[in-house]
Design a protein around this motif. Structure first.
Motif: not given
Length: 490
Positions: A267-291
């Motif tokens: 529930g907390k925001k962590f700001p950054a200049e870049l993000v690297v996703n090592n999570m499974d690509m499919v589940n990352a889109y369906r959850t972390l990038l659902r918007k």
């Protein structure tokens, strides 16, 4: 203060990315949903036994060593390994047994003696594997396929001239059937399709590149076990200032004006200049990038196979077994047909047994062995896994009884099980697939997600579900490719 980089997942690629970005001057934090690092490259300890929970084969050790060298460290101070004399031992139902020696000439002679296949054919096959590696690795494995510069490089131009010799137009099995007369040797070379969860009767012969990794470049064993790869990289990352947040599931990748600007965890925001996703690509889109815009074609691709693993503490030493052992099925084509076409498990599965106590005796009590016993199975499509596991366990034990002439059941004093459902829940792998999207067609390499987002600036991807593929070496290369696109913050 340096720029901040956030890594989602502490699998082998996430760890490598954290080290590479720290070396580039970023303040790096890794967010891991589990209480431990490593993803699939973790371990199990119970009642005097230790098991490497996931990947059991170690090739291309220089990719691990490179991370220490980048950080100005001596790899040997953190991590040691040794080359295997025997890559694998193979067993068939008719009593045939074969040792795949790491020395190519010795292996070729063993094949001629045991299977009647001329040694020269084995040498030629491995030369062909080396040829594919020489021409494809610099293009398909070490560079992004999603950048024009890759396709216009001098290496690419040289590769185009060799396309007819790289196995793109036949299946792995077709190529091996043309090369060998011995059905057993065809089966042995077809087995390499399983290294990325593929079907040798569908996947392109290009995957005959894999034997070269074992025989041409060597198979190894870390002196403290496979999990030591994870532990040593975590230690290196921490020495570079990388901060790890365990039990910290990421809920969303924050995107503003088409740019990744951080993430939300707990529930907390962590700001950054870049993000690297090592999570499974499919589940990352369906959850972390659902918007965000979804790459529907990539997400809908068929998935690779999965695994059913029994971790058995066995109260006996089997001198005929080595670190890596294969008990082959009688009908390989039927076995893969069950996995990829029927979505179930054949009654006579090929059984892989990894026993690290052969190399590292303290992984099991005296007079005992730690059996990592695995069969290839379909990914999770809602099957009745409890029933499938019960039946598979019975069939595995029966096969061991037939081939090793021992009733193993009363010798098992410890048992833990990993199946596609638990692989999915523990590692966020879509459908419990071990290698992301399937490689069962000639265009599979082009149907993997890029190591960067074409829609969201400063968002990168690494791990086995994206380019160049699954397994330890390719996952490490994915981190190298992704981080190579990031400018230094120094």
């Amino acid at each position: 203060m340096g720029k901040k980089a956030l890594i989602i997942g502490s699998g082998i690629a996430g760890l490598a990315a954290s080290i590479r970005l720290a070396v580039k001057g970023y303040e790096v934090a890794v967010f891991e949903a589990n209480a431990y690092p490593g993803g699939k490259l973790s371990q199990i300890e119970a009642f005097g036994y230790r098991f490497d929970a996931g990947p059991s084969l170690f090739t291309e050790p220089q990719l691990v060593e490179e991370l220490f060298s980048l950080a100005g460290k001596n790899p040997g101070d953190f991590f040691r390994y040794q080359k295997l004399d025997t890559v694998c031992r193979y067993f068939w139902e008719d009593g045939k047994r074969l040792s795949a020696w790491s020395d190519v000439d010795r292996f070729a002679e063993e094949v001629e003696t045991k299977l009647g296949e001329p040694a020269g054919k084995v040498r030629e096959a491995l030369k062909g594997s080396a040829f594919i590696y020489k021409h494809l690795a610099p293009l398909f494995l070490e560079r992004s396929l999603h950048r024009l510069s890759t396709w216009t490089s001098s290496k690419a131009l040289r590769t185009y001239l060799k396309m007819g010799q790289l196995g793109l137009f036949s299946t792995m099995s077709q190529a091996n059937e043309q090369r060998f007369d011995s059905p057993k040797l065809i089966q042995l070379f077809n087995r390499y399709a399983t290294y990325n969860g593929s079907d040798p009767y569908q996947t392109p012969a290009t995957l005959n590149i894999i034997p070269h990794l074992e025989f041409g470049r060597g198979a190894y064993f870390p002196e403290k076990g496979m999990h030591d790869i994870t532990l040593s990289l975590v230690e290196l990352a921490k020495s570079l200032g990388v901060v790890f947040h365990f039990d910290s599931r990421v809920e969303e990748i924050l995107v503003e004006k088409g740019q990744a600007v951080g993430l939300v965890s707990g529930g907390k925001k962590f700001p950054a200049e870049l993000v690297v996703n090592n999570m499974d690509m499919v589940n990352a889109y369906r959850t972390l990038l659902r918007k965000q815009k979804q790459p529907k074609r990539l997400l809908s691709q068929p998935k690779s196979s999965s695994a059913l693993i029994f971790y058995w503490g066995v109260k006996k030493v089997f001198p005929e077994l080595d670190l890596h052992n294969i008990l082959f099925s009688e009908d390989y084509r039927e076995e893969f047909g069950h996995i990829f076409k029927k979505g179930t498990i054949h009654h006579d599965p090929t059984v892989y047994i990894n026993i690290t106590s052969v190399m590292k005796p303290d992984d099991a009590p005296a007079g005992c062995m730690n059996w990592f016993t695995m069969i290839n199975v379909p990914n999770n499509q809602g099957q009745n896994w409890d029933a499938l596991i019960t039946e598979a366990r019975k069939n595995i034990l029966a096969k061991i009884h037939r081939i090793l002439k021992t009733d193993l059941e009363p010798l098992i004093e410890l048992e833990q099980v990993l199946d596609p459902r638990t692989i999915e829940s523990r590692t966020s792998s879509a459908q419990g697939a071990l290698y992301g999207n399937s490689s069962n067609n000639r265009f599979a390499a082009f149907l993997r997600h890029a190591n960067f987002s074409s829609e969201i600036k400063n968002l990168y991807f690494c791990g086995g579900s994206v380019h160049p593929g699954g397994g330890i070496p390719l996952s490490l290369l994915s981190a190298k490719i992704a981080c190579g696109m990031v400018e230094s913050s120094k």
